[in-house]
Design an enzyme around this catalytic site. Sequence first.
Site, mmCIF file in Angstrom:
data_model
loop_
_atom_site.group_PDB
_atom_site.id
_atom_site.type_symbol
_atom_site.label_atom_id
_atom_site.label_comp_id
_atom_site.label_asym_id
_atom_site.label_seq_id
_atom_site.Cartn_x
_atom_site.Cartn_y
_atom_site.Cartn_z
ATOM 1 N N HIS A 1 10.289 5.774 -3.169
ATOM 2 C CA HIS A 1 10.516 5.309 -1.793
ATOM 3 C C HIS A 1 11.675 4.315 -1.715
ATOM 4 C CE1 HIS A 1 8.465 1.312 -1.960
ATOM 5 N NE2 HIS A 1 7.657 1.888 -2.825
ATOM 6 N N ASP B 1 10.640 -2.768 -6.364
ATOM 7 C CA ASP B 1 9.651 -1.827 -5.839
ATOM 8 C C ASP B 1 10.216 -1.294 -4.526
ATOM 9 O OD1 ASP B 1 7.495 -0.561 -4.676
ATOM 10 O OD2 ASP B 1 6.322 -2.383 -4.383
ATOM 11 N N GLU C 1 6.934 3.767 2.889
ATOM 12 C CA GLU C 1 5.810 3.671 1.963
ATOM 13 C C GLU C 1 5.078 2.352 2.098
ATOM 14 O OE1 GLU C 1 3.579 2.957 -1.819
ATOM 15 O OE2 GLU C 1 5.122 1.732 -0.903
ATOM 16 N N GLU C 2 5.848 1.269 2.288
ATOM 17 C CA GLU C 2 5.242 -0.074 2.288
ATOM 18 C C GLU C 2 4.342 -0.333 3.488
ATOM 19 O OE1 GLU C 2 5.115 -1.746 -0.203
ATOM 20 O OE2 GLU C 2 6.888 -1.427 -1.440
ATOM 21 N N HIS D 1 6.869 -7.576 -4.352
ATOM 22 C CA HIS D 1 6.622 -8.065 -2.987
ATOM 23 C C HIS D 1 6.922 -9.564 -2.871
ATOM 24 C CE1 HIS D 1 4.104 -4.473 -1.399
ATOM 25 N NE2 HIS D 1 4.897 -4.090 -2.387
#
Lengths: 344, 340
Positions: free
Chosen positions: A67, A177, A205-206, A316
């Site tokens: 992603h 990420d 995606e997140e 994150h």
Amino acid sequence: MKTFLENLEMLSLAAGTSGDEAAIKKIIYDEVIGYPDCVAKTDNAGNLIVSKKGKKAPKNRLMFSAHMDEVGFIITHIDENGFLKFSNVGGIDSRVIVGKRVRVGKNEIPGLLGSKAIHLVKKEEFDNPTKTDALFIDIGADSKEEAEKLVCLGDRAVFDSDFEKFGEDCVMGKALDDRAGCAVLMELLKEEAEYDITVCFTTREEVGGNGAGNAAFSVEPDIAVVVEATSAGDFPCVPGEKFVCKQGAGPVVSFRDNGTLYDMELYRHIMELCEEKNIPAQTKHGICGFNDAKFIHQTRGGIRPVAVSLPARYIHSPYASIKLSDAEHTISLIKILSTELCEI
Amino acid sequence: MDTRDLLLKFSSVDGNSGDEKLAAKAAVELLSQYGKAYVDNLGSVICEVAPKKNGRHVMLDAHLDQIALLVINIEENGFIRTYPCGGIDRRGIYGTKVRVLGKDGEYPGIVCSIPPHIKDVNDKNPERDEIFIDIGFGKEETAKRVRMGDRVMLCGKWSDIGNGYVTGPALDDRSGCVTILEALEILKDKELPCGLTAVFSTREETGGQGAGAASFAVAPTEAIEIDVGFGKTPDTTEINSKAMKKGPVIAFHPTLDIEISRKLIALAEKNEIPFQVEAYGGSSTGTNADEIATAGAGVRCGLISIPQQYMHSIIEKVSVDDVKNVGKLLAAFVMEGGEN
């Protein structure tokens, strides 16, 4: 052709929160379009779908995905004194945002994730994580009118982080990420392929969105390999049983997470392959998080799901880290899977 | 150098409490053009601008040190356990980039943060001794590079923001130092009516020992302390914070000399310098004024604050005009503060 590290740096520095991935897509498109036998198109969900022609047609149609989006913030209100209110885009703990610097909007103006000084904070506020809705972003505007000239509601903000190599073979930066996953899949596209494959760079995606599901619907694969950056909890403050996976121990092959029960036959086959080919590998201990496989494996008549992840610390947050040796082993494994899984 | 450049440049030099050497070196360079500048036993920089005259000797003080972390242990797998050296904000310390000032150089690192995917591990802000740094080396390699007591600086960016503001780490209290440099520049070619010493003192963030020792040595008849004060944000009140860009904040407090506070107001009015007033009680001003006022046989002390948002973070923010106006007020106090 840029190196893995050059691609990763460019992708890490660029801003692309969920639903606003255009800048990331452009970086990937501009690079992979020059790679051999690659045809790239974008779809209505914002995904970038790259078809790579191989020497022959596969027995199993294979799709890889990573992603493009990252966690960040969306501007929801401008107050009368020019301070911005915001919501999180994706899961972000307030303990990584209080007092951090961000880049706001298309022009990436500096913003400060402010809160009152610690001297004015009561004890209970100091011990318990700050509520995100008590925070605001300061862009240095003295009035609402001044702020409105610089920012619109819906504008995004991302952490203002640089990218740097450090320690023994590690890199730090924001959005690893899953820009690390994107950069790994770009490596796969660089060389001539044995079989036709499709590589999807996906959206949303997140926020648990369905970008990857939409891509899988179009691509119609038999097997999908999701390449992620997953939480390594191998550091102090995390109790041993929650460690999930370790940095430096190679790619993480999953049998289960909170979104997907992975194909056990493929999982075992991949673990055996790693042993056979001398690629260090590990599995995910404990059940946590989910990824694009959640949406992909339920698409059409079902798609056999596989997840291969890079162990990444502090995801994150403004600075996550990965070890380059893990990235190298992940690239090796993905290249092997691009032929093995086509034949299985 | 103009005020903005000076703020950005001087605040980017490392100088944590008790380890202000680099900042002190930069300070000596900046101050030497105004008088003999030297470093005292506690590391403070003292600049003798003019000897005592007409029975009056003014000392201007701002603190040189900034907050940071201190290495207290090297743990398994090479993680570094730290402790705050100054009031670190534990609410947002996770995920901060740092530089460990190690044995043979600087090592970049990250303050370990727990990702939201690993739930229920710790729903509190970290305790003071639970701030861990990852510099990407194993235990043995870390131990070769990092020593107990090494300082760990929090990384930020120094830049303009908005219209007339600057932001970055250590503006608490390099901004105060810059106001003194501004005043010395204004006074440079003037015949001073009094003695004058400028002090950039150490260890304020851990108790103010530097200012106390310097005051004893200088033994001024009066002193002005310049520090940052709380700037107004949406989560503060008119009482506990002051407006940005509205000028120096002149303080009234039991520790401070009430005549000096009143004199500063009169001088701001006379010289048409915008100003604000704060008054508060308690036993401490929370600044070096506490140590200065009680040093030696006692010093009459005033306090001026520069409104600052996000104090003790890597995004500290001040207005360049506020800094300039504090400089003007200090110069006025030196020239006219002794008059009735």
